[in-house]
Design a protein around this motif. Sequence first.
Motif, PDB file in Angstrom:
ATOM      1  N   TYR A 138       0.773  -1.269  -0.035  1.00 48.53           N
ATOM      2  CA  TYR A 138       0.021  -0.003  -0.150  1.00 48.53           C
ATOM      3  C   TYR A 138       0.802   1.391   0.080  1.00 48.53           C
ATOM      4  CZ  TYR A 138      -3.638  -3.294   1.377  1.00 48.53           C
ATOM      5  OH  TYR A 138      -4.622  -4.350   1.230  1.00 48.53           O
ATOM      6  N   VAL A 139       0.508   2.152  -0.864  1.00 49.10           N
ATOM      7  CA  VAL A 139       1.404   3.414  -0.965  1.00 49.10           C
ATOM      8  C   VAL A 139       0.656   4.612  -0.938  1.00 49.10           C
ATOM      9  CG1 VAL A 139       2.794   4.425  -2.621  1.00 49.10           C
ATOM     10  CG2 VAL A 139       3.013   2.033  -2.725  1.00 49.10           C
ATOM     11  N   ALA A 162       6.208   2.796 -13.696  1.00 49.56           N
ATOM     12  CA  ALA A 162       5.389   3.847 -13.451  1.00 49.56           C
ATOM     13  C   ALA A 162       5.857   5.182 -13.100  1.00 49.56           C
ATOM     14  CB  ALA A 162       4.386   3.552 -12.233  1.00 49.56           C
ATOM     15  N   PHE A 163       7.051   5.097 -12.247  1.00 48.69           N
ATOM     16  CA  PHE A 163       7.303   6.228 -11.611  1.00 48.69           C
ATOM     17  C   PHE A 163       8.282   6.924 -12.590  1.00 48.69           C
ATOM     18  CE2 PHE A 163       7.220   4.801  -6.829  1.00 48.69           C
ATOM     19  CZ  PHE A 163       5.817   4.927  -6.981  1.00 48.69           C
ATOM     20  N   LYS A 216      -0.374  -2.510  -8.113  1.00 46.14           N
ATOM     21  CA  LYS A 216       0.686  -3.319  -8.125  1.00 46.14           C
ATOM     22  C   LYS A 216       1.934  -2.690  -8.807  1.00 46.14           C
ATOM     23  CE  LYS A 216       1.776  -8.232  -9.250  1.00 46.14           C
ATOM     24  NZ  LYS A 216       2.980  -8.043  -9.902  1.00 46.14           N
ATOM     25  N   ILE A 217       1.759  -2.223  -9.875  1.00 48.74           N
ATOM     26  CA  ILE A 217       2.738  -1.509 -10.535  1.00 48.74           C
ATOM     27  C   ILE A 217       3.416  -0.485  -9.574  1.00 48.74           C
ATOM     28  CG2 ILE A 217       3.822  -0.235 -12.360  1.00 48.74           C
ATOM     29  CD1 ILE A 217       1.873  -1.698 -14.102  1.00 48.74           C
ATOM     30  N   ILE A 218       2.752   0.208  -9.074  1.00 48.40           N
ATOM     31  CA  ILE A 218       3.023   1.444  -8.148  1.00 48.40           C
ATOM     32  C   ILE A 218       3.874   0.927  -6.860  1.00 48.40           C
ATOM     33  CG2 ILE A 218       2.266   3.287  -6.568  1.00 48.40           C
ATOM     34  CD1 ILE A 218       0.388   4.206  -8.773  1.00 48.40           C
ATOM     35  N   GLY A 219       3.256  -0.023  -6.558  1.00 51.02           N
ATOM     36  CA  GLY A 219       3.972  -0.846  -5.179  1.00 51.02           C
ATOM     37  C   GLY A 219       5.366  -1.344  -5.591  1.00 51.02           C
TER      38      GLY A 219
END
Length: 705
Positions: free
Chosen positions: A459-460, A509-510, A485-488
């Motif tokens: 969780y972000v 993502a980032f 999921k990808i952000i995590g």
Amino acid sequence: MKDTTVRETSNNYLNRDLSWIEFNRRVLEEAQDAGTPLLERVKFLSIVSSNLDEFMSVRVAGIIEQMKAGHTKKDFTGYTPAGLFKRIMKRTAKMVADQYKTYRDLMRQLAKEGIIFTRYDDLNATQRKAMDEYYHEIVFPVLTPMAVDQARPFPLVHSQALYLAVVLMKEGDSEEEEPYFAIVQVPSILSRYIAVPGRTNRKKHEFIQMEDLIEKHIQTLFSGYIPVSVHGFRVTRNADLTLNEEDAEDLLEEIENQLRKRRWGDPVRLEVQKGIHPYALNKLIDEFEIISEYIFEIDGPLDLTYFMKLAASVQGYDHLRYPPIKPVYPHELDDVEDLFAKLRGQDVLVYHPYESFDAVTDFICDAAYDPQVLAIKMTLYRVSGNSQLIQALARAAESGKQVTVVVELKARFDEERNIAWARKLEQAGCHVVYGLVGLKTHCKITLVVRQEADGLRRYVHVGTGNYNDNTAKLYTDVGLFTSHKIIGEDASALFNEVTGYSAPHNWKAFGVAPTDMMEKFFEKIRREKNNAAEGKPAHIIAKLNSLSNQQMIDELYAASQAGVRIDLIVRGVCCLRPGVPGLSEHITVRSIVDRFLEHSRIYYFENAGDPEVYIASADWMTRNLTRRIELMCPVFDKQNVQSLINVLQLSLRDNVKARQLQSNGMYEPVRLKDAPPRRSQFEAMRIRSWKTTFPDNEAEDPKSS
């Protein structure tokens, strides 16, 4: 004939420091705005002073260092250090003169409302007696007169502290003999303004200034001597830290050493009270080895920053303040028993200060106390003095969770506080990391790793502002809660790079500075440029604090020349020159200075009708893109994308507090013909539905504004 008026490189860009002065002037205009509540205008007047203090101690100090080192090369805006310094000091002197003209006007208006600053000589006998008692019982024991002569060298004068320069004669000496000189520090531990008992049958608040009270009792400090003159002075020193991170065995100790050295920084400004005795002025000039260009003669009290406390503390004048705002708790998270279950089902976007920072605090606290949470990782740049987040992280570590905190010790003017937090977290068992050598960790991100029935889940929280509950009430910022999921995965990789030895990650993502963020921005700008060339929809909207990177400006110029419409909402410094035919005619730049400090960074790219929106910790400044660890994060949820577009539209529609940058570097109020008054911050407070609908139910897209 082709227009060549802006083809000189020096003419294509506005200077960063001169642009900053224009920003501070916009703050001053808020103090001058009769439509702003009176005590709020007083606060803006105070902010002008605090802004100028930092500007002098950092930016101007750096220019002076370049001059001393003999640098004569022009920057990309066409200025040598010496030429820029001359222009800065001229504009600053004009702004300070306007500031004190505004001060006198505000004092007259406050007096009409019953808030009066009076002189000791104007007090009646009863009031004088009360002030005499206050001086002898409270002030006098704290004061230390410091004589300056052959036996007693000039004492250390602290940066931005207020002092009195006292010229004296010995009883019996003739006027031809050289006078004596001493200084007295006005104690910062006591209030600069002192409440005076009210006069009979008058319901007014009277105050006198501390320095006035000391001046009238100066004889008590120098018995046997006759005071000739007493005038205030104030020195601003170079406050920029020079860190040797490569060779420092302990970064925390190195910063503590540099903080001690900051007290001895070279003087870069001397403020003196108007009418100061020539002998006192010469003594100060000799001691600080300062030239006339560094000296400001002030017609009024030195250091108006103290008005911030006055405006906030004086009782019974709520009608002279903005109505209080009570941030709402994000409705998606309100009355939710299981926060993590909620975030598994949807991403949640929050907009401070209109929505409460308590949602962020609850996220950290829930993670700290949840037995299924295995690890918490977090970056801290600026934290409030009594942070619940720190307490929650400490509690999590004490309960056995893996807690890693990246504390940025080099956050300017917050170094001491961050050192204290770092030590407290270490004592609680947290893993405290000070970031990477040569880079400030400026990204705002929290990662929570939780054991669930189907395995580990991340969780972000990603934000545009600091994890600071105090500034979250004063700054506009956005934050995203997600379990994507990808952000995590990217969040885990980011922390691994900062805390360990990991090769640069292939971000899914980032965008992360200093590795690839700038290039990702360039790619998106160039994509808009290509789309425009192909006749596809092309539009860029960027909301940020500052724009000063030359490469970024050149990319925006190229996109504008290709026909891309570019709307920039830049609160402060902007080196881009908009509206220049053949160069930037498709670019507009707005600045909004209002009740709250505009702080969010939001980037919109039309993408041929399939918009992409990012939130970020980074402005388009060279330091953000090349010398800091920064983060830009995509917003995937379509409803959240629309919410951020709504936020951008609020700013673009503002015709009350928005000012538009002209090609000559000046700002003019935005005036939309036949449009009703629209004040973006007040509309954001009024419409709690900014997440789903547009104000007044107007379904607008970015292209239509």
